[in-house]
Scaffold this motif. Structure first.
Motif, PDB file in Angstrom:
ATOM      1  N   TYR A  19       0.635  -1.058   0.104  1.00 26.82           N
ATOM      2  CA  TYR A  19      -0.098   0.106  -0.100  1.00 26.82           C
ATOM      3  C   TYR A  19       1.025   1.412  -0.069  1.00 26.82           C
ATOM      4  O   TYR A  19       0.538   2.194  -0.661  1.00 26.82           O
ATOM      5  CB  TYR A  19      -0.634  -0.143   1.142  1.00 26.82           C
ATOM      6  N   TYR A  36      -7.303   3.005   5.851  1.00 23.99           N
ATOM      7  CA  TYR A  36      -6.761   1.784   5.376  1.00 23.99           C
ATOM      8  C   TYR A  36      -5.764   1.628   6.674  1.00 23.99           C
ATOM      9  O   TYR A  36      -5.636   0.215   7.038  1.00 23.99           O
ATOM     10  CB  TYR A  36      -5.789   1.991   4.198  1.00 23.99           C
ATOM     11  N   VAL A  91      -7.834  -1.835  -3.124  1.00 19.83           N
ATOM     12  CA  VAL A  91      -7.438  -1.369  -2.036  1.00 19.83           C
ATOM     13  C   VAL A  91      -8.554  -1.796  -0.802  1.00 19.83           C
ATOM     14  O   VAL A  91      -8.587  -2.216   0.115  1.00 19.83           O
ATOM     15  CB  VAL A  91      -7.592   0.259  -1.689  1.00 19.83           C
ATOM     16  N   GLN A  94      -8.808  -5.409  -0.016  1.00 18.29           N
ATOM     17  CA  GLN A  94      -8.111  -5.658   1.115  1.00 18.29           C
ATOM     18  C   GLN A  94      -8.564  -5.309   2.573  1.00 18.29           C
ATOM     19  O   GLN A  94      -8.324  -6.067   3.514  1.00 18.29           O
ATOM     20  CB  GLN A  94      -6.463  -4.733   0.792  1.00 18.29           C
ATOM     21  N   SER A 114      -1.758  -7.795  -2.035  1.00 18.24           N
ATOM     22  CA  SER A 114      -0.741  -6.872  -1.638  1.00 18.24           C
ATOM     23  C   SER A 114       0.346  -6.772  -2.684  1.00 18.24           C
ATOM     24  O   SER A 114       0.816  -5.724  -3.068  1.00 18.24           O
ATOM     25  CB  SER A 114       0.164  -7.359  -0.443  1.00 18.24           C
ATOM     26  N   GLN A 117      -1.301  -4.603  -5.439  1.00 18.74           N
ATOM     27  CA  GLN A 117      -0.925  -3.203  -5.070  1.00 18.74           C
ATOM     28  C   GLN A 117       0.443  -2.773  -5.466  1.00 18.74           C
ATOM     29  O   GLN A 117       0.620  -1.457  -6.026  1.00 18.74           O
ATOM     30  CB  GLN A 117      -1.029  -3.013  -3.439  1.00 18.74           C
TER      31      GLN A 117
END
Length: 686
Positions: A19, A36, A91, A94, A114, A117
């Motif tokens: 992220y 987040y 995002v 997740q 991930s 991302q």
């Protein structure tokens, strides 16, 4: 710390790294960053201290479905960019995984998300800072893979044991770090230092076109009958490195070849065999016009392997760079490379994209240089009708620019464009175009204007190349297709040089109106892949190394000013990293000393147990994959009616040493003695 908590920690570390690579390389909402990070650390807290989850599987699935519907509406109804929506999807999904219950497959999904991302960060940036996150991500990935194997092995037992055993942290981190360093060092060495090779390693000759380009030709023949088919094949992708789209002309001409001789049907270059050589200077540039230094547009061009050795550039090129050969060749201000390529070729072009003002052109007299008159002002052998028609534009009261514009406007206003050509008689093609059918494509319009101007001894030539192209606003570059092939006219003005005029009415390239959201996003991904993977070459390596050197030299001067920037994303990233370091420190500070002390006994006990298993294998007892030590001992005891009880004793002592976490040398001595007794027993049976 037990294995489940360790796996949770490194899974969340991977999620955070992915992220951070995304938000520090692209714009992101501050509110979303806060949400987040809050959910991530909350998820880690519940995994560590509460062993709970906030949402059950039903609510997680329901949220995922609602998310798909919401983002689908944003794409199809509000026409938002697909790449941006996909990043938001990664995002949000997740976040849903963080809120739900986490089993082995859930941790695997978090790691996979991930990774996506990290890929999204790669698509949205070319900054060197991204490489730091990539290196850290690789380290955490290696360790997480080890943890998954250990976790799945320990939770795959079938005897109902719920205790989560300890394991050897030192071996885990040392092995993971060694593999990580090896991967990073080898990858960087190959990527930065090894030369690039290109070849058709994964292609078949059956797939290669014998003639790669049908849109562009370095010779033009009039008189062909039939419908011209538009070809959507890409020719090149062009990105302006120092100009925004607002600073560029509304219409860009991608200049290719200038033709100077017309025999009534065919356009060619009279002096094609008299090419002049342009050598590369010490900076690796091929300088064409040293007088042009200000307001130059720099283009990075990735060209497809079309069937020509012509180099293309916007409007009026003044230099070329980053070409993989020592010389260029030129004739008629057309530029040719000396190689033959079956793969993409990437180079830089420097162009003067400014057009002279009409007031400046009107002041020009007719004092042409002798070489210009010799090559570009001589008349062609055409019909008497065309000669008479050409002289009708002559007017002593008009200057050169006004005459040129009158010819251009006449052709635009009195003849029409078509791609369907018919033979309307025995007249020459140009006569049919001007006096009979009065319709044709760009080559006819450009030919007519050049012939008329030549008859009035105004230096002119026909130019072929491409016009316009589709602008991809996601990647901020132009895609030029075969269908964008075009012909226009260049007229020489003393004091101003060659100036572009286009007599073709309307837009000759209206077949493709631009990218929609989906095709634009896919085309951008294709461009990024070709640019930064397939066509990443020696010049890119040099530029990257130079960039690293420059950044290192300026680091001390720029650090304080960088920290003062009003960039909340940077502050969030620093705070998140500091918090994670604190968690890692307090999690491991009391564990490492005891782990180091018991490593020797634990590893020796494992070796002794493995030797015992090999002894039993000779008696026909084979320990299969997925069978625990306890299950194996029970299996032997149930089949030998207690004959090999010594193996059960070995198993019990081994498990006590492995899972107790306490250093006990006497216990290991008992294990060793029991093994020796089993060994002697089996030797006697032989």
């Amino acid at each position: 710390m037990d294995i489940r908590k360790t796996l949770s920690l490194f899974t969340h570390l991977l999620a955070l790294t992915g992220y951070l690579s995304l938000i520090l390389s692209s714009s992101s909402d501050t509110a979303l960053i806060l949400i987040y990070l809050t959910v991530l650390f909350g998820s880690l807290y519940f995994d560590f201290f509460k062993n709970k989850y906030l949402l059950n599987k039903f609510y997680c699935n329901a949220l995922a479905v609602l998310l798909l519907i919401f983002l689908g509406v944003r794409v199809f109804l509000f026409n938002e960019e697909l790449i941006v929506v996909l990043i938001y999807f990664i995002v949000y999904i997740q976040l849903i995984k963080f809120l739900g219950k986490k089993e082995s497959k859930d941790y695997e999904q978090i790691v996979l998300i991930s990774f996506f991302q990290l890929l999204a960060g790669a698509v949205t940036t070319t900054k060197l800072f991204y490489g730091i996150f990539l290196v850290v991500f690789i380290l955490f990935s290696v360790i997480t893979i080890f943890l998954f194997n250990i976790y799945n092995e320990q939770y795959g037992i079938k005897d109902g044991v719920k205790k989560d055993p300890k394991f050897n942290y030192r071996t885990l981190f040392s092995s993971g770090t060694v593999i990580w360093l090896s991967v990073v060092v080898l990858s960087l060495s190959v990527f930065l230092l090894m030369p690039r090779f290109k070849g058709n390693f994964l292609t078949s000759s059956l797939l290669n076109k014998q003639k790669l380009s049908t849109g562009f030709n370095d010779e033009i023949e009039l008189g062909q009958v039939g419908e011209i088919k538009k070809d959507s094949s890409p020719v090149m992708r062009v990105k302006f490195l120092n100009k925004s789209k607002a600073e560029l002309p509304e219409i860009i001409y991608w200049r290719g070849v200038a033709l100077d001789y017309f025999d009534g049907k065919l356009w060619t270059q009279r002096f094609k065999n008299q090419k002049s050589r342009i050598a590369k200077n010490y900076d690796g540039l091929f300088i064409i016009d040293k007088s042009k230094k200000d307001d130059i547009a720099i283009q990075e061009i990735v060209a497809e392997p079309i069937d020509t050795d012509v180099l293309f550039a916007a409007n009026s090129p003044v230099a070329f760079g980053e070409l993989p050969f020592r010389s260029l060749y030129t004739v008629n201000n057309s530029y040719y490379h000396s190689g033959h390529f079956t793969n993409n070729i990437k180079y830089l072009a420097f162009s003067d994209i400014n057009y002279p003002d009409s007031s400046e052109l009107e002041k020009n007299n007719k004092n042409y240089p002798d070489d210009i008159i010799l090559k570009y002002a001589g008349p062609f052998a055409v019909s008497p009708d065309i000669e008479e028609f050409s002289y009708s534009f002559h007017d002593e009261n008009l200057n050169q620019y006004q005459i040129v514009k009158s010819v251009e406007q006449y052709l635009k206003n009195n003849l029409s464009y078509t791609r369907v050509l018919e033979n309307s008689g025995d007249s020459p093609p140009l006569d049919q175009f001007l006096f009979e059918g009065k319709q044709g494509h760009c080559e006819y319009f450009a030919t007519a204007m050049t012939v008329i101007l030549r008859k009035m001894e105004i230096p002119s030539r026909l130019v072929t190349g491409f016009i316009g192209g589709e602008y991809n606003r996601i990647g901020e570059y132009y895609l030029i297709r075969e269908s964008d092939a075009h012909a226009w006219v260049e007229v020489f003005f003393p004091g101003s040089g060659w100036v572009t005029f286009d007599p073709t009415p309307g837009n000759d390239t209206d077949f493709y109106t631009g990218f929609n959201v989906l095709t634009g996003s896919l085309e951008y991904l294709r461009y990024r892949w070709n640019r930064y993977v397939v066509d990443y070459g020696v010049n890119d390596q040099r530029r990257l190394l130079k960039n690293i050197s420059n950044r290192s030299a300026k680091f001390n001067f720029n650090l304080s000013s960088k920290l003062k920037l009003n960039n909340p994303r940077l502050y969030f990233a620093v705070m998140a990293l500091i918090l994670l370091l604190i968690i890692i420190y307090y999690s491991f500070k009391n564990k490492i000393p005891s782990l180091i002390k018991r490593e020797a006994n634990s590893s020796q006990a494992s070796a002794t147990y493995k030797k015992s298993v090999k002894l039993m294998k000779k008696k026909g007892f084979i320990k299969g994959p997925g069978i625990t030590s306890k299950e194996f001992a029970e299996y032997i005891e149930s089949n030998d009616t207690g004959k090999y009880k010594e193996f059960s004793i070995i198993t019990n002592i081994y498990n006590r040493i492995k899972f107790s976490g306490v250093e006990d040398k006497k216990l290991y001595e008992k294990l060793k003695a029991s093994y020796n007794r089993l060994k002697r027993q089996l030797q006697k049976e032989q």
